[in-house]
Structures are given as structure tokens and as C-alpha cells.
Design an enzyme around this catalytic site. Structure first.
Site, PDB file in Angstrom:
ATOM      1  N   HIS A 104       0.973  -1.284  -0.014  1.00  0.00           N
ATOM      2  CA  HIS A 104       0.124  -0.129  -0.132  1.00  0.00           C
ATOM      3  C   HIS A 104       0.720   1.242  -0.087  1.00  0.00           C
ATOM      4  O   HIS A 104       1.859   1.468   0.843  1.00  0.00           O
ATOM      5  CB  HIS A 104      -1.046   0.214   1.222  1.00  0.00           C
ATOM      6  CG  HIS A 104      -2.169  -0.916   1.057  1.00  0.00           C
ATOM      7  ND1 HIS A 104      -3.486  -0.599   1.607  1.00  0.00           N
ATOM      8  CD2 HIS A 104      -2.259  -1.952   0.333  1.00  0.00           C
ATOM      9  CE1 HIS A 104      -4.093  -1.634   1.418  1.00  0.00           C
ATOM     10  NE2 HIS A 104      -3.687  -2.314   0.706  1.00  0.00           N
ATOM     11  N   TYR A 138      -9.149   5.549   7.250  1.00  0.00           N
ATOM     12  CA  TYR A 138      -9.129   6.297   8.491  1.00  0.00           C
ATOM     13  C   TYR A 138     -10.284   7.376   8.574  1.00  0.00           C
ATOM     14  O   TYR A 138     -10.132   8.386   7.754  1.00  0.00           O
ATOM     15  CB  TYR A 138      -8.073   6.652   9.145  1.00  0.00           C
ATOM     16  CG  TYR A 138      -7.011   5.408   9.348  1.00  0.00           C
ATOM     17  CD1 TYR A 138      -6.904   4.999  10.624  1.00  0.00           C
ATOM     18  CD2 TYR A 138      -6.012   5.196   8.360  1.00  0.00           C
ATOM     19  CE1 TYR A 138      -5.966   3.896  10.662  1.00  0.00           C
ATOM     20  CE2 TYR A 138      -5.279   4.104   8.646  1.00  0.00           C
ATOM     21  CZ  TYR A 138      -5.298   3.384   9.811  1.00  0.00           C
ATOM     22  OH  TYR A 138      -4.267   2.529  10.195  1.00  0.00           O
ATOM     23  N   PRO A 170      -4.677   0.921  18.653  1.00  0.00           N
ATOM     24  CA  PRO A 170      -4.368   0.478  17.217  1.00  0.00           C
ATOM     25  C   PRO A 170      -4.497   1.459  16.266  1.00  0.00           C
ATOM     26  O   PRO A 170      -4.247   1.057  14.965  1.00  0.00           O
ATOM     27  CB  PRO A 170      -5.545  -0.574  16.949  1.00  0.00           C
ATOM     28  CG  PRO A 170      -6.690  -0.132  17.796  1.00  0.00           C
ATOM     29  CD  PRO A 170      -5.881   0.279  19.229  1.00  0.00           C
ATOM     30  N   LYS A 183       0.926   0.406  15.255  1.00  0.00           N
ATOM     31  CA  LYS A 183       2.066   0.388  15.727  1.00  0.00           C
ATOM     32  C   LYS A 183       2.450  -0.974  16.568  1.00  0.00           C
ATOM     33  O   LYS A 183       3.530  -1.138  16.701  1.00  0.00           O
ATOM     34  CB  LYS A 183       2.287   1.586  16.237  1.00  0.00           C
ATOM     35  CG  LYS A 183       2.493   2.903  15.356  1.00  0.00           C
ATOM     36  CD  LYS A 183       3.848   2.695  14.673  1.00  0.00           C
ATOM     37  CE  LYS A 183       3.911   3.416  13.168  1.00  0.00           C
ATOM     38  NZ  LYS A 183       3.706   2.429  12.051  1.00  0.00           N
ATOM     39  N   TYR A 200       4.029   6.638  10.123  1.00  0.00           N
ATOM     40  CA  TYR A 200       3.199   5.266   9.793  1.00  0.00           C
ATOM     41  C   TYR A 200       3.980   4.274   9.040  1.00  0.00           C
ATOM     42  O   TYR A 200       3.744   3.236   9.390  1.00  0.00           O
ATOM     43  CB  TYR A 200       2.109   5.958   8.916  1.00  0.00           C
ATOM     44  CG  TYR A 200       0.845   4.920   8.873  1.00  0.00           C
ATOM     45  CD1 TYR A 200      -0.284   4.953   9.364  1.00  0.00           C
ATOM     46  CD2 TYR A 200       0.829   3.854   7.597  1.00  0.00           C
ATOM     47  CE1 TYR A 200      -1.240   3.940   9.575  1.00  0.00           C
ATOM     48  CE2 TYR A 200      -0.208   2.957   7.700  1.00  0.00           C
ATOM     49  CZ  TYR A 200      -1.205   3.083   8.549  1.00  0.00           C
ATOM     50  OH  TYR A 200      -2.092   1.925   8.351  1.00  0.00           O
TER      51      TYR A 200
HETATM   52  P1  RFL Z   1       0.909 -11.224  21.966  1.00  0.00           P
HETATM   53  O1  RFL Z   1       0.712 -11.457  20.317  1.00  0.00           O
HETATM   54  O2  RFL Z   1      -0.172 -10.896  22.810  1.00  0.00           O
HETATM   55  O3  RFL Z   1       1.350 -12.863  22.288  1.00  0.00           O
HETATM   56  C1  RFL Z   1       1.890 -13.228  23.618  1.00  0.00           C
HETATM   57  C2  RFL Z   1       1.906 -14.625  23.753  1.00  0.00           C
HETATM   58  O4  RFL Z   1       2.038 -14.973  24.831  1.00  0.00           O
HETATM   59  C3  RFL Z   1       1.183 -15.958  25.343  1.00  0.00           C
HETATM   60  N1  RFL Z   1       1.287 -15.804  26.838  1.00  0.00           N
HETATM   61  C4  RFL Z   1       1.844 -16.996  27.582  1.00  0.00           C
HETATM   62  N2  RFL Z   1       2.590 -17.968  27.454  1.00  0.00           N
HETATM   63  C5  RFL Z   1       3.231 -18.732  28.420  1.00  0.00           C
HETATM   64  N3  RFL Z   1       3.073 -18.300  29.605  1.00  0.00           N
HETATM   65  C6  RFL Z   1       2.474 -17.083  30.007  1.00  0.00           C
HETATM   66  N4  RFL Z   1       2.134 -16.971  31.342  1.00  0.00           N
HETATM   67  C7  RFL Z   1       1.788 -16.457  28.954  1.00  0.00           C
HETATM   68  N5  RFL Z   1       1.077 -15.433  28.896  1.00  0.00           N
HETATM   69  C8  RFL Z   1       0.735 -15.171  27.810  1.00  0.00           C
HETATM   70  C9  RFL Z   1       0.102 -15.395  24.928  1.00  0.00           C
HETATM   71  O5  RFL Z   1      -0.902 -16.833  24.769  1.00  0.00           O
HETATM   72  C10 RFL Z   1       0.364 -15.104  23.344  1.00  0.00           C
HETATM   73  O6  RFL Z   1       0.353 -16.159  22.475  1.00  0.00           O
HETATM   74  O7  RFL Z   1       2.234 -10.521  21.984  1.00  0.00           O
HETATM   75  P2  RFL Z   1       3.347 -10.041  20.992  1.00  0.00           P
HETATM   76  O8  RFL Z   1       3.983 -11.459  20.492  1.00  0.00           O
HETATM   77  O9  RFL Z   1       4.231  -9.207  21.824  1.00  0.00           O
HETATM   78  O10 RFL Z   1       2.608  -9.392  19.795  1.00  0.00           O
HETATM   79  C11 RFL Z   1       1.973  -8.261  19.924  1.00  0.00           C
HETATM   80  C12 RFL Z   1       0.756  -8.009  18.771  1.00  0.00           C
HETATM   81  O11 RFL Z   1       0.011  -9.032  18.978  1.00  0.00           O
HETATM   82  C13 RFL Z   1       0.171  -6.583  19.102  1.00  0.00           C
HETATM   83  O12 RFL Z   1       1.074  -5.418  19.275  1.00  0.00           O
HETATM   84  C14 RFL Z   1      -0.794  -6.294  18.055  1.00  0.00           C
HETATM   85  O13 RFL Z   1      -1.561  -7.270  17.397  1.00  0.00           O
HETATM   86  C15 RFL Z   1      -1.392  -5.049  18.150  1.00  0.00           C
HETATM   87  N6  RFL Z   1      -2.225  -4.613  16.935  1.00  0.00           N
HETATM   88  C16 RFL Z   1      -1.836  -4.025  15.795  1.00  0.00           C
HETATM   89  N7  RFL Z   1      -0.531  -3.992  15.696  1.00  0.00           N
HETATM   90  C17 RFL Z   1      -0.024  -3.261  14.469  1.00  0.00           C
HETATM   91  O14 RFL Z   1       1.312  -3.192  14.429  1.00  0.00           O
HETATM   92  N8  RFL Z   1      -0.761  -3.072  13.460  1.00  0.00           N
HETATM   93  C18 RFL Z   1      -2.037  -3.245  13.616  1.00  0.00           C
HETATM   94  O15 RFL Z   1      -2.647  -3.194  12.354  1.00  0.00           O
HETATM   95  C19 RFL Z   1      -2.621  -3.684  14.784  1.00  0.00           C
HETATM   96  N9  RFL Z   1      -4.127  -3.926  14.891  1.00  0.00           N
HETATM   97  C20 RFL Z   1      -3.602  -4.674  16.964  1.00  0.00           C
HETATM   98  C21 RFL Z   1      -4.675  -4.381  15.943  1.00  0.00           C
HETATM   99  C22 RFL Z   1      -4.142  -5.242  18.177  1.00  0.00           C
HETATM  100  C23 RFL Z   1      -5.637  -5.581  18.196  1.00  0.00           C
HETATM  101  N10 RFL Z   1      -6.232  -5.987  19.619  1.00  0.00           N
HETATM  102  C24 RFL Z   1      -7.193  -7.090  19.464  1.00  0.00           C
HETATM  103  C25 RFL Z   1      -5.580  -5.979  20.840  1.00  0.00           C
HETATM  104  C26 RFL Z   1      -5.925  -4.487  15.886  1.00  0.00           C
HETATM  105  C27 RFL Z   1      -6.583  -5.058  17.183  1.00  0.00           C
HETATM  106  C28 RFL Z   1      -7.663  -5.069  17.031  1.00  0.00           C
HETATM  107  C1  PHB Z   2      -6.291  -4.054  10.760  1.00  0.00           C
HETATM  108  O1  PHB Z   2      -6.443  -4.357   9.502  1.00  0.00           O
HETATM  109  O2  PHB Z   2      -6.573  -4.814  11.505  1.00  0.00           O
HETATM  110  C2  PHB Z   2      -6.011  -2.682  11.174  1.00  0.00           C
HETATM  111  C3  PHB Z   2      -5.225  -1.996  10.116  1.00  0.00           C
HETATM  112  C4  PHB Z   2      -5.058  -0.353  10.688  1.00  0.00           C
HETATM  113  C5  PHB Z   2      -4.914  -0.265  11.855  1.00  0.00           C
HETATM  114  C6  PHB Z   2      -5.430  -1.039  12.815  1.00  0.00           C
HETATM  115  C7  PHB Z   2      -6.030  -2.292  12.396  1.00  0.00           C
HETATM  116  O3  PHB Z   2      -4.548   0.967  12.311  1.00  0.00           O
END
Ligand code: RFL
Ligand code: PHB
Length: 389
Positions: free
Chosen positions: A72, A200, A292, A296, A384
Site C-alpha cells: 500500500h 481512516y 491500534p 504500531k 506510519y
Molecule cells: P501477543 O500477540 O499478545 O503474544 C503473547 C503470547 O504469549 C502467550 N502468553 C503466555 N505464554 C506462556 N506463559 C504465560 N504466562 C503467558 N501469558 C501469555 C499468549 O498466549 C500469546 O500467545 O504479544 P506479542 O507477540 O508481543 O505481539 C504483539 C501484537 O500481538 C500486538 O501488538 C498487535 O496485535 C497490536 N495490533 C496491531 N499492531 C500493528 O502493528 N498493526 C495493526 O494493524 C494492529 N492492529 C492490534 C490491531 C491489536 C488489536 N487487538 C485485539 C489488541 C488490532 C487489534 C484489534
Molecule cells: C487491521 O487491518 O486490523 C488494522 C489496520 C490498521 C490499523 C489497525 C488495524 O491502524
């Protein structure tokens, strides 16, 4: 059991670190609380910075990302009926890649499995011991059986609710937090995305985001109340509300369909300092959370992995501790910039319950400035697409 690095958490941070260490012959064991299917069932991030793409390449895991990910070059920013485009590639020379976190994680699991990497799933009662000495170890149980792994280092990649951060004594840890007075209701649907780029949208009814996973899979979000329950939102109500929040130019083209996933995420900014305590290093959501809006979270987790991987590589390959000693400082410098950007973009795009008419005019002026000023767009685009590591 003995290994070089115990990695607590088999999310994207833990798996990427494990796979990168493997490419340099450094052994690790990953401990994951859930099953692989559960981790792959979580719908999260969708936008990857070039820095993460390069790490996936270095890890030997970028083949599918390059084949199936979407490059993109820009994004749409809407305000009521008005909208403008920020051209990332023209302004910074760098695009982003749309490829789901689920797919990143799947590719990393497959690479670890191909390489015979050890991942223990369904682990319980993980306790990290003696990281303030040079002989740390981790205990845990699987199916009621107690296990112990001795190691050189522990990487805490266990997300916001994990045990690693809490292992650092409370009088050493300093935590910074901001809770936002709303959440995001997200819907995944097997429909073509409304537009080829993300939209957005700031509307008087609240924020909305039109995103995607591929040509037949769309991801949409709307700002919602923290007291909302996803089950209170019928598919029909969701689509109706989304259409009211995006310019009619797009609303008229929106293809709707059944939601195959629907969930609510609260918005939060959080940072813990330091990110290292003795031989324990925190990575990703274990150390920080961003709202989110700036996409980041996963990308900042990846930059932590970059600093930690390089520090551990220097330790094992060159016998130098300078990389691991600088880890917390280097990681936090970039984390705070991502926190600032995510806070700024969230503040710009959402409607706040306590927003005064003055606040609203300032928000409107800032959007108008961003829409018409190249320097402002360049600053937004640089953040971004990802600040340099
Ligand atoms: P995670 O993915 O939470 O993984 C942590 C893992 O540790 C396990 N765990 C344990 N394992 C052993 N013993 C324990 N005591 C434990 N406690 C926990 C868990 O089961 C899990 O598998 O952390 P990690 O690896 O640091 O990754 C971070 C990302 O997942 C997170 O920052 C992103 O998903 C945030 N996020 C987004 N980030 C982006 O860069 N771009 C995006 O577009 C974006 N969109 C989002 C998002 C997060 C969202 N939610 C639901 C929070 C959109 C959403 C809706
Ligand atoms: C997504 O596709 O889940 C998404 C994309 C951009 C964002 C957050 C989530 O800023």
C-alpha cells in the site's frame, strides 16, 4: 533441560525472535500458554512496516508475505464527507504491506516446525527464576508434569497479561498508562474491501476504519462504548453504523455480508520501564501497548525483537555485552515515538465523550492542516511507515 534462551510466549514476538536466533545457530525454547490453533484464531494486526518485512526476510519467512501481501503506497483520511490521501511512497519512499498478523504467525510457526524448533504449548504456571544471577531458569507444567529449563537468558514475549513483566520487582518497574474512553468493535467479513487502500474516518458519530486482509476478506472497525458487548451489535446494525461514518462516496460502494468474527478491543497506551532486568528482557506487548489507530503494536514488537536479536547475536557470536546492555534504552527510545504517534493519531481521529466545542474546532483545524500541508503529511507518513530502527 537446558537451552540458551527461554522465550516465554509464542505470539509473533516470541516466534520471530526464536526463528532469527535459529538462523545464527542460537538455541531457544518457546513456552506458549495456549494451543497453536488458539493463537492463530486471534484476529489482530494487518499493517506491516518495512522493518518487520525485512526481519521476516532475515528469518527466512517472507516468501508467502511477498506473494500474498498487498503493498500500500498510501491511505485515505476522511472527515465527514471530505477525504484526502496521504501518499506514503511519494513522501517517504517507503510503502507498508497489508498482511495479517495471523499469517505472519502461521509462517513463523511453520518455519520453527521445519527447523525442528522446540515449542511447548498448553504450558501452565510459568515461573521465571534467578534472572538477577548468571544462572536463570524457568519452571512450568504441562499436563500436570513439572518441568525446568536452565538457560542463559529469558525473553519475556508473553503479551500484556503475561508473567514476565510482573517478574521485575515492583520497586524497579515504572509504568506509564493512559486509558481511552472508548473501544473498537471489529468485524471480519468475506466481502471485497470497499477501497483498495485503508480509510481512516473521523465522523460526528465516531471513528471508523476500513481495512482488509485480501481481495475477498475485509476488516472494519468502529469506535464503540466500553460498555458495549459484541453480541449487542447485529451485523445489520454494524453495517448501518459504518456507512454513516464514512463519506457517502465510499458508503455507496460498501459490500456487506455476514460477520465471521466480531470483537471489541479497549484502547490503551502503556509503557513499562526498564525493559530489561538482569537476564530477563521484555519484548512487544509484554512491555508496551499502543491504541491500534497507528497500526504500531505488532511493528513496535518487531523493533524490540530487532534490538534483542542483535544484542544476543553480539553476545554469542562476538562475546560482547554492549548490545544487550543497550537493549532497554534503544528499544524504549523507539517505543516512545510509536506511543506518541499512536496517541496523536488516536486523538485526531476519535470523538471523545468530554470533547468541548473548542476541542472539536482544534481537531477540525488539525485535520484541515494535515489535509493541505505537505510537511504535516510527511511527518505523518514517516511515522506510519515506521521510523528507522
Ligand atoms: P501477543 O500477540 O499478545 O503474544 C503473547 C503470547 O504469549 C502467550 N502468553 C503466555 N505464554 C506462556 N506463559 C504465560 N504466562 C503467558 N501469558 C501469555 C499468549 O498466549 C500469546 O500467545 O504479544 P506479542 O507477540 O508481543 O505481539 C504483539 C501484537 O500481538 C500486538 O501488538 C498487535 O496485535 C497490536 N495490533 C496491531 N499492531 C500493528 O502493528 N498493526 C495493526 O494493524 C494492529 N492492529 C492490534 C490491531 C491489536 C488489536 N487487538 C485485539 C489488541 C488490532 C487489534 C484489534
Ligand atoms: C487491521 O487491518 O486490523 C488494522 C489496520 C490498521 C490499523 C489497525 C488495524 O491502524
Amino acid at each position: 533441560m537446558k537451552t540458551s534462551v527461554v522465550i516465554v510466549g509464542g505470539g509473533p514476538s516470541g516466534l520471530l525472535l526464536s526463528q532469527l536466533l535459529h538462523t545464527k545457530g542460537i538455541e531457544s525454547i518457546v513456552l506458549e500458554r495456549k494451543t497453536k490453533e488458539y493463537v492463530l484464531g486471534r484476529i489482530r494486526a494487518g499493517v506491516l512496516e518495512t522493518g518487520l518485512v525485512k526481519l521476516m526476510e532475515e528469518a527466512g519467512c517472507a516468501e508467502r508475505l511477498h506473494a500474498e501481501g498487498f503493498v500500500h503506497d498510501g491511505t485515505q483520511i476522511a472527515f465527514g464527507e471530505e477525504f484526502f490521501r496521504v501518499d506514503f511512497t511519494a513522501l517517504t519512499g517507503t510503502p507498508v504491506v497489508v498482511y495479517g498478523q495471523t499469517e505472519v504467525t502461521r509462517d513463523l510457526y511453520e518455519a520453527r516446525e521445519r527447523a525442528g524448533g522446540v515449542i511447548d504449548y498448553d504450558v501452565e504456571n510459568v515461573v521465571i527464576h534467578d534472572v538477577d544471577t548468571s544462572n536463570p531458569f524457568v519452571t512450568y507444567s504441562v499436563d500436570g508434569e513439572e518441568r525446568r529449563i536452565d538457560c542463559d537468558f529469558v525473553a519475556g514475549c508473553d503479551g500484556f497479561h503475561g508473567v514476565s513483566r510482573k517478574t521485575i520487582p515492583a520497586d524497579v518497574r515504572k509504568e506509564y498508562e493512559k486509558a481511552y474512553p472508548f473501544g473498537w468493535l471489529g468485524v471480519l467479513s468475506e466481502t471485497p474491501p470497499v477501497h483498495e487502500e485503508l480509510i481512516y474516518a473521523n465522523s460526528e458519530r465516531g471513528f471508523a476504519l476500513c481495512s482488509m486482509r485480501n481481495e475477498q476478506l475485509s476488516r472494519y472497525y468502529i469506535q464503540c462504548s466500553l460498555s458495549d458487548d459484541p453480541d449487542d451489535w447485529s451485523d445489520e446494525d454494524f453495517w448501518k453504523e459504518l456507512k454513516l461514518r464514512i463519506p457517502s462516496h465510499y458508503a455507496e460502494q460498501l459490500v456487506t455480508g455476514p460477520a465471521i468474527e466480531k470483537s471489541i478491543a479497549p484502547l490503551r497506551s502503556f509503557v513499562t520501564e526498564p525493559m530489561r532486568w538482569g537476564r530477563l528482557f521484555l519484548c512487544g506487548d509484554a512491555a508496551h501497548i499502543v491504541p491500534p489507530t497507528g497500526a504500531k503494536g505488532l511493528n513496535t514488537a518487531a523493533s524490540d525483537v530487532h534490538y534483542l536479536y542483535n544484542g544476543l547475536k553480539e553476545f554469542y557470536l562476538d562475546g560482547s555485552e554492549s548490545g544487550i546492555d543497550a537493549y532497554s534504552e534503544n528499544a524504549l527510545r523507539r517505543v516512545w515515538k510509536a506511543e506518541r504517534f499512536s496517541w496523536w493519531f488516536s486523538s485526531l481521529m476519535h470523538r471523545y465523550p468530554d470533547q468541548t466545542p473548542f476541542d472539536l474546532r482544534i481537531q477540525t483545524a488539525e485535520l484541515a492542516f494535515l489535509g493541505s500541508n505537505e510537511a504535516a503529511q510527511k511527518a505523518m507518513a514517516e511515522n506510519y511507515v515506521g521510523l528507522p530502527y
